[in-house]
Design a protein around this motif. Structure first.
Motif, PDB file in Angstrom:
ATOM      1  N   TYR A  60       0.736  -1.302   0.093  1.00  0.00           N
ATOM      2  CA  TYR A  60      -0.063  -0.016   0.049  1.00  0.00           C
ATOM      3  C   TYR A  60       0.881   1.301  -0.089  1.00  0.00           C
ATOM      4  CZ  TYR A  60      -3.857   3.348   1.447  1.00  0.00           C
ATOM      5  OH  TYR A  60      -4.826   4.194   1.368  1.00  0.00           O
ATOM      6  N   LEU A  61       1.855   1.383   0.615  1.00  0.00           N
ATOM      7  CA  LEU A  61       2.877   2.251   0.847  1.00  0.00           C
ATOM      8  C   LEU A  61       3.592   2.592  -0.476  1.00  0.00           C
ATOM      9  CD1 LEU A  61       4.708   4.531   2.211  1.00  0.00           C
ATOM     10  CD2 LEU A  61       5.796   2.838   3.204  1.00  0.00           C
ATOM     11  N   VAL A  62       4.002   1.263  -0.809  1.00  0.00           N
ATOM     12  CA  VAL A  62       4.699   1.301  -2.249  1.00  0.00           C
ATOM     13  C   VAL A  62       3.759   1.891  -3.335  1.00  0.00           C
ATOM     14  CG1 VAL A  62       5.592   0.069  -4.175  1.00  0.00           C
ATOM     15  CG2 VAL A  62       6.199  -0.571  -1.819  1.00  0.00           C
ATOM     16  N   GLY A 122       4.432   5.576  -5.213  1.00  0.00           N
ATOM     17  CA  GLY A 122       4.837   5.218  -6.759  1.00  0.00           C
ATOM     18  C   GLY A 122       6.508   5.004  -6.999  1.00  0.00           C
ATOM     19  N   PRO A 123       6.592   4.669  -8.056  1.00  0.00           N
ATOM     20  CA  PRO A 123       7.889   4.163  -8.462  1.00  0.00           C
ATOM     21  C   PRO A 123       9.262   5.069  -8.077  1.00  0.00           C
ATOM     22  CG  PRO A 123       6.507   3.587 -10.181  1.00  0.00           C
ATOM     23  CD  PRO A 123       5.745   4.420  -9.339  1.00  0.00           C
ATOM     24  N   GLU A 124       8.760   6.274  -8.461  1.00  0.00           N
ATOM     25  CA  GLU A 124       9.870   7.571  -8.394  1.00  0.00           C
ATOM     26  C   GLU A 124       9.977   7.619  -6.681  1.00  0.00           C
ATOM     27  OE1 GLU A 124       8.665  11.108 -10.328  1.00  0.00           O
ATOM     28  OE2 GLU A 124       8.816  10.181 -12.359  1.00  0.00           O
ATOM     29  N   GLN A 178      13.574   7.209  -4.803  1.00  0.00           N
ATOM     30  CA  GLN A 178      14.098   8.347  -4.037  1.00  0.00           C
ATOM     31  C   GLN A 178      14.370   8.047  -2.506  1.00  0.00           C
ATOM     32  OE1 GLN A 178      11.513  11.867  -4.390  1.00  0.00           O
ATOM     33  NE2 GLN A 178      11.899  12.195  -6.776  1.00  0.00           N
ATOM     34  N   MET A 179      13.609   7.519  -1.889  1.00  0.00           N
ATOM     35  CA  MET A 179      13.575   6.880  -0.580  1.00  0.00           C
ATOM     36  C   MET A 179      15.052   6.076  -0.696  1.00  0.00           C
ATOM     37  SD  MET A 179      10.902   4.976   1.752  1.00  0.00           S
ATOM     38  CE  MET A 179      10.771   3.624   0.952  1.00  0.00           C
TER      39      MET A 179
END
Length: 292
Positions: free
Chosen positions: A105-107, A111-113, A117-118
């Protein structure tokens, strides 16, 4: 008192609803940061209403009054996380398929970007989850308190005393909770605030369910205000509720994202059940033959 209460509510709703409609328009046009900013400003409408209506009263409780109130300070700071954890656990036990340790859900939210970044910053998903949980319990309540103060100074400091004097403690708190819930309705209906827009019975069941939650939460906050004699305690507790609000979604399976009417967040009837039960106990108990 009736005139003051009417004037107070007119200002509190008038200011907030104008700002909520404005925020919803900004969100629909893609200005997410502006939406958040305007919505944050709207939280000060109840405080402003007390000043503009002349209903603001002396002895509101601006002094922290720490002496003898440390247990209420601890309750304001940590009780929301305890109740929220119990409610989320109850929801996940009842619906085990909704519990997702992969944090998909967090992913999906990042989003992919956002995930890239994280990870580039050296933070993994588990590290993010731990960091978010610690922040929600330790320092975020104090930051959120500054914004929640606008509502608590108005609702608990100005409106609740008038309602309880007129209707009694129990009925006053019940009516206060309904008023507080209705106060959120424009942003809920127009922008999907709290429950989104794809839940069962939208957009009717969400606002109605939220009134149950605001009755329970408002009872806890008013109890803290009465016991401490200071507006800072319900403000801290309100800030703690807001800080913990989204934590259970870290472990929510995406297929259950439209189940928020039930849980796992405290705005759901199952996720919020520990809070509702606690509030009912405080609402109905009669120490020394009197309601708290």
């Amino acid at each position: 008192m009736k005139k003051k209460l009417t004037a107070y509510l007119a200002w509190a709703f008038g200011i907030a609803w104008i700002l909520q409609v404005t925020a919803a328009i900004l969100l629909r046009r893609g200005y997410a940061m502006a939406y958040t900013g305007v919505l944050s400003v709207s939280m000060f409408a109840p405080m402003a209403a007390g000043l503009l209506s002349g209903a603001g009263r002396k002895g509101l409780g601006w002094k922290p009054r720490l002496r003898g109130n440390l247990r209420y300070l601890a309750a304001a700071w940590f009780l929301p996380a305890v109740l929220g954890t119990l409610g989320a656990a109850l929801f996940f036990v009842l619906f085990p398929a909704s519990f997702d340790t992969s944090m998909s859900y967090l992913v999906a939210s990042l989003g992919p970007e956002g995930v890239a970044q994280m990870e580039n910053s050296g933070m993994s998903l588990p590290m993010y989850a731990v960091s978010a949980c610690l922040a929600s319990c330790l320092w975020a309540p104090w930051f959120n308190m500054l914004f929640a103060l606008g509502e608590e100074a108005g609702w608990r400091g100005v409106m609740n005393p008038m309602l309880k004097e007129k209707l009694g403690s129990v009925k006053g708190r019940l009516v206060s909770g309904v008023i507080w819930g209705i106060w959120h309705w424009p942003i809920m209906i127009l922008a999907g605030y709290e429950y989104g827009s794809n839940y069962w019975g939208a957009p009717v069941t969400g606002p109605l369910t939220f009134c149950v939650i605001t009755i329970a939460m408002g009872t806890l906050l008013d109890w803290l205000y009465e016991r401490s004699g200071s507006v800072w305690y319900p403000a801290l507790c309100h800030g703690a509720f807001n800080a913990f609000a989204g934590i259970p979604t870290l472990f929510l399976a995406p297929a259950y994202s439209n189940w928020l009417l039930l849980g796992p967040l405290m705005i759901g009837l199952i996720g919020g059940l520990p809070m509702i039960v606690t509030a009912a106990f405080l609402l109905l108990r009669k120490p020394d033959g009197k309601n708290p």
